[in-house]
Design a protein around this motif. Structure first.
Motif, PDB file in Angstrom:
ATOM      1  N   GLY A 113       0.795  -1.221   0.000  1.00 14.85           N
ATOM      2  CA  GLY A 113       0.000   0.000   0.000  1.00 14.85           C
ATOM      3  C   GLY A 113       0.823   1.265   0.000  1.00 14.85           C
ATOM      4  O   GLY A 113       0.277   2.353  -0.227  1.00 14.85           O
ATOM      5  N   ASP A 114       2.129   1.178   0.240  1.00 13.11           N
ATOM      6  CA  ASP A 114       2.988   2.365   0.210  1.00 13.11           C
ATOM      7  C   ASP A 114       3.092   2.911  -1.204  1.00 13.11           C
ATOM      8  O   ASP A 114       3.179   2.163  -2.184  1.00 13.11           O
ATOM      9  N   TRP A 115       3.118   4.244  -1.319  1.00 16.12           N
ATOM     10  CA  TRP A 115       3.351   4.891  -2.601  1.00 16.12           C
ATOM     11  C   TRP A 115       4.808   4.679  -3.029  1.00 16.12           C
ATOM     12  O   TRP A 115       5.721   4.730  -2.205  1.00 16.12           O
ATOM     13  N   VAL A 116       5.003   4.456  -4.330  1.00 17.73           N
ATOM     14  CA  VAL A 116       6.352   4.347  -4.891  1.00 17.73           C
ATOM     15  C   VAL A 116       6.406   5.076  -6.234  1.00 17.73           C
ATOM     16  O   VAL A 116       5.382   5.255  -6.903  1.00 17.73           O
ATOM     17  N   VAL A 117       7.614   5.481  -6.604  1.00 22.43           N
ATOM     18  CA  VAL A 117       7.862   6.165  -7.871  1.00 22.43           C
ATOM     19  C   VAL A 117       8.967   5.407  -8.605  1.00 22.43           C
ATOM     20  O   VAL A 117       9.997   5.082  -8.014  1.00 22.43           O
ATOM     21  N   ALA A 118       8.751   5.122  -9.867  1.00 19.76           N
ATOM     22  CA  ALA A 118       9.753   4.434 -10.694  1.00 19.76           C
ATOM     23  C   ALA A 118      10.265   5.393 -11.760  1.00 19.76           C
ATOM     24  O   ALA A 118       9.491   6.124 -12.384  1.00 19.76           O
ATOM     25  N   ILE A 119      11.583   5.393 -11.954  1.00 17.01           N
ATOM     26  CA  ILE A 119      12.208   6.222 -12.989  1.00 17.01           C
ATOM     27  C   ILE A 119      13.080   5.316 -13.847  1.00 17.01           C
ATOM     28  O   ILE A 119      13.814   4.474 -13.326  1.00 17.01           O
ATOM     29  N   GLY A 120      12.993   5.483 -15.157  1.00 14.30           N
ATOM     30  CA  GLY A 120      13.792   4.636 -16.031  1.00 14.30           C
ATOM     31  C   GLY A 120      13.799   5.101 -17.467  1.00 14.30           C
ATOM     32  O   GLY A 120      13.464   6.251 -17.768  1.00 14.30           O
ATOM     33  N   ASN A 121      14.153   4.162 -18.344  1.00 12.37           N
ATOM     34  CA  ASN A 121      14.418   4.460 -19.754  1.00 12.37           C
ATOM     35  C   ASN A 121      13.551   3.574 -20.653  1.00 12.37           C
ATOM     36  O   ASN A 121      14.068   2.815 -21.471  1.00 12.37           O
ATOM     37  N   PRO A 122      12.212   3.625 -20.525  1.00 14.19           N
ATOM     38  CA  PRO A 122      11.377   2.729 -21.323  1.00 14.19           C
ATOM     39  C   PRO A 122      11.467   3.042 -22.810  1.00 14.19           C
ATOM     40  O   PRO A 122      11.357   4.198 -23.227  1.00 14.19           O
ATOM     41  N   PHE A 123      11.700   1.996 -23.611  1.00 15.63           N
ATOM     42  CA  PHE A 123      11.774   2.119 -25.062  1.00 15.63           C
ATOM     43  C   PHE A 123      12.787   3.173 -25.520  1.00 15.63           C
ATOM     44  O   PHE A 123      12.647   3.766 -26.581  1.00 15.63           O
ATOM     45  N   GLY A 124      13.812   3.421 -24.698  1.00 15.86           N
ATOM     46  CA  GLY A 124      14.836   4.366 -25.071  1.00 15.86           C
ATOM     47  C   GLY A 124      14.442   5.816 -24.909  1.00 15.86           C
ATOM     48  O   GLY A 124      15.184   6.715 -25.330  1.00 15.86           O
ATOM     49  N   LEU A 125      13.299   6.090 -24.286  1.00 16.16           N
ATOM     50  CA  LEU A 125      12.858   7.476 -24.137  1.00 16.16           C
ATOM     51  C   LEU A 125      13.652   8.220 -23.079  1.00 16.16           C
ATOM     52  O   LEU A 125      13.844   9.424 -23.177  1.00 16.16           O
ATOM     53  N   GLY A 126      14.098   7.524 -22.048  1.00 12.23           N
ATOM     54  CA  GLY A 126      14.925   8.131 -21.001  1.00 12.23           C
ATOM     55  C   GLY A 126      14.127   9.026 -20.067  1.00 12.23           C
ATOM     56  O   GLY A 126      13.168   9.697 -20.460  1.00 12.23           O
ATOM     57  N   GLY A 127      14.525   9.038 -18.802  1.00 12.04           N
ATOM     58  CA  GLY A 127      13.975   9.961 -17.815  1.00 12.04           C
ATOM     59  C   GLY A 127      12.473   9.925 -17.663  1.00 12.04           C
ATOM     60  O   GLY A 127      11.856  10.968 -17.440  1.00 12.04           O
ATOM     61  N   SER A 128      11.843   8.757 -17.776  1.00 12.50           N
ATOM     62  CA  SER A 128      10.394   8.645 -17.648  1.00 12.50           C
ATOM     63  C   SER A 128      10.028   8.281 -16.215  1.00 12.50           C
ATOM     64  O   SER A 128      10.648   7.418 -15.601  1.00 12.50           O
ATOM     65  N   VAL A 129       8.986   8.944 -15.695  1.00 11.66           N
ATOM     66  CA  VAL A 129       8.572   8.774 -14.305  1.00 11.66           C
ATOM     67  C   VAL A 129       7.168   8.185 -14.259  1.00 11.66           C
ATOM     68  O   VAL A 129       6.271   8.651 -14.966  1.00 11.66           O
ATOM     69  N   THR A 130       6.982   7.150 -13.460  1.00 13.54           N
ATOM     70  CA  THR A 130       5.659   6.587 -13.216  1.00 13.54           C
ATOM     71  C   THR A 130       5.480   6.394 -11.717  1.00 13.54           C
ATOM     72  O   THR A 130       6.457   6.366 -10.964  1.00 13.54           O
ATOM     73  N   ALA A 131       4.240   6.263 -11.288  1.00 15.60           N
ATOM     74  CA  ALA A 131       3.957   6.128  -9.864  1.00 15.60           C
ATOM     75  C   ALA A 131       2.892   5.065  -9.631  1.00 15.60           C
ATOM     76  O   ALA A 131       2.087   4.760 -10.518  1.00 15.60           O
TER      77      ALA A 131
END
Length: 408
Positions: free
Chosen positions: A210-228
């Motif tokens: 149940g804790d909030w988390v944030v993921a940062i990565g390089n999906p499909f080479g786009l770079g610097g993408s943030v999801t939560a």
């Protein structure tokens, strides 16, 4: 105003505008009528505020990197044929037949490079091309200021060159210090003594469901993408290896996010993104991350020794089901059932037998077969331990000297 000169749509607009002006001029506008009646607009005194991740993202982003690797053709794992028709339920679209000089050619080429192209026709062999180096991309993050980077083993496996790209656009060559296929972790090192890289801390406390988390990565080479998202589950066994203990998160994770970090709201890394569950290849809200406490142990070993050394007992084990427990006169399913000791293993030499149930290691209770695997792996080879077991209804103790788990 010459209304007759307007088209039908314009006439409607003009008429509505004139009517609105007339109503407003007469003092009976809609808003005005509410105000005159003394009514107040409906609103909350304190607006509902959703959590913003902007501060966390701004703080940690400089330490998150993109990882690009090249692999020699003979080492790259490629399929000779690409199966499945274009389109259709659950199918993915391939690269269209467009000229290399077309502005969108590079976009579609990269789209296919990440595994989304089934080729020219379903089931037909892909066109023969000259051998070339394969390239793939993933994510990672700095774990120290002197250039150590954590990523997934599957991102850099068989790599001939590794390039790390920072948030500011700069890039550095890196070497693979060590890797651990059993947990899918790898450690890279950038040789840049003059640089002081921003780095992240692994969380000391375990996350809760149940804790909030944030993921940062390089999906499909786009770079610097943030999801939560949130932590959806813990200690997940997805069949990846004997030490599965994944966090399940619902933050959108896609190809290229592998090796990237998942953060808590304090900006600490709680997991390393490594896999998704998806029937189509795209995100459906079920992703898995290697938890921070597992990452910490593996990274420390790779940094100090260049490898991970694990203890070895030498037994094939399985869970204690309710039926097995009842057959052995037990009221619970605690422990790990020994299916078979391996010949000439520490377990064989100590006298463990098929049908034994291991209840504890040096007084520490063992919940199930997975817990036993992780507990034995954490013991240094050569260490003598005491196992509490159940054999044919009797509880007894056996002394075992732990061996070293081989790469095989």
């Amino acid at each position: 105003m010459q209304i007759k000169s307007f088209t039908r749509n314009n006439l409607g607009i003009a008429t509505a505008a004139a009517l609105g002006a007339l109503v407003a001029g007469s003092g009976i506008g809609l808003v005005g009528s509410y105000a005159q009646a003394g009514a107040e607009p409906l609103r909350l005194e304190e607006p509902v505020r959703m959590p913003s991740f902007a501060d966390v993202v701004e703080r940690v982003s400089p330490a998150v990197v993109s990882v690009r690797v090249t692999i020699e053709p003979e080492q790259a794992e490629r399929s000779e044929t690409r199966r499945g028709p274009r389109g259709g339920p659950g199918q993915q679209f391939g690269m269209p037949d467009i000229d290399p000089d077309h502005p969108l050619y590079e976009f579609f080429r990269r789209f296919e490079e990440f595994g989304f192209g089934p080729g020219p026709r379903g089931g037909e062999p892909a066109p023969q091309r000259p051998p070339r180096r394969a390239a793939s991309q993933g994510s990672g993050f700095f774990i120290s200021g002197d250039g150590y980077v954590v990523t997934n083993d599957h991102v850099v496996r068989n790599a001939t060159t590794v390039e790390v790209m920072l948030d500011d656009g700069s890039s550095f060559e890196a070497e693979v210090v060590g890797n651990d296929p059993r947990t899918d972790l790898a450690l890279l090192k950038i040789d840049a003594p003059e640089q002081d890289f921003p780095y992240l801390n692994l969380a000391d406390e375990r996350s809760r469901i149940g804790d909030w988390v944030v993921a940062i990565g390089n999906p499909f080479g786009l770079g610097g993408s943030v999801t939560a998202g949130i932590i959806s589950g813990e200690a997940r066994d997805i069949g990846a290896g004997p030490y599965d203990e994944f966090l399940q998160i619902d933050a959108p994770i896609n190809r290229g996010n592998s090796g990237g970090p998942t953060f808590n709201l304090a900006g600490e890394v709680v997991g390393v993104n490594t896999a998704i569950f998806s029937p189509s290849g795209g995100n459906i809200g079920i992703a898995f991350a290697i938890p921070a406490h597992v990452t910490s142990n593996v990274v420390t070993a790779l940094m100090e020794q260049g490898e991970v050394v694990r203890g070895y007992l030498g037994v094939q084990i399985q869970p204690v089901t309710q039926e097995i427990a009842e057959a052995m006169g037990r009221d619970d399913t605690q422990g790990a059932l020994v299916a078979q000791p391996q010949p000439d293993s520490p377990a064989d030499e100590a006298g463990l037998e098929s049908g034994d149930i291991i209840l504890s290691v040096d007084g520490e209770s063992i919940a199930d077969h997975r817990a036993l695997s992780r507990r034995i792996a954490d013991i240094d080879p050569g260490t003598a331990i005491t196992l509490e077991i159940v054999r044919r209804g009797d509880v007894r103790e056996i002394s075992v000297e732990i061996g070293r788990l081989s790469d095989a």
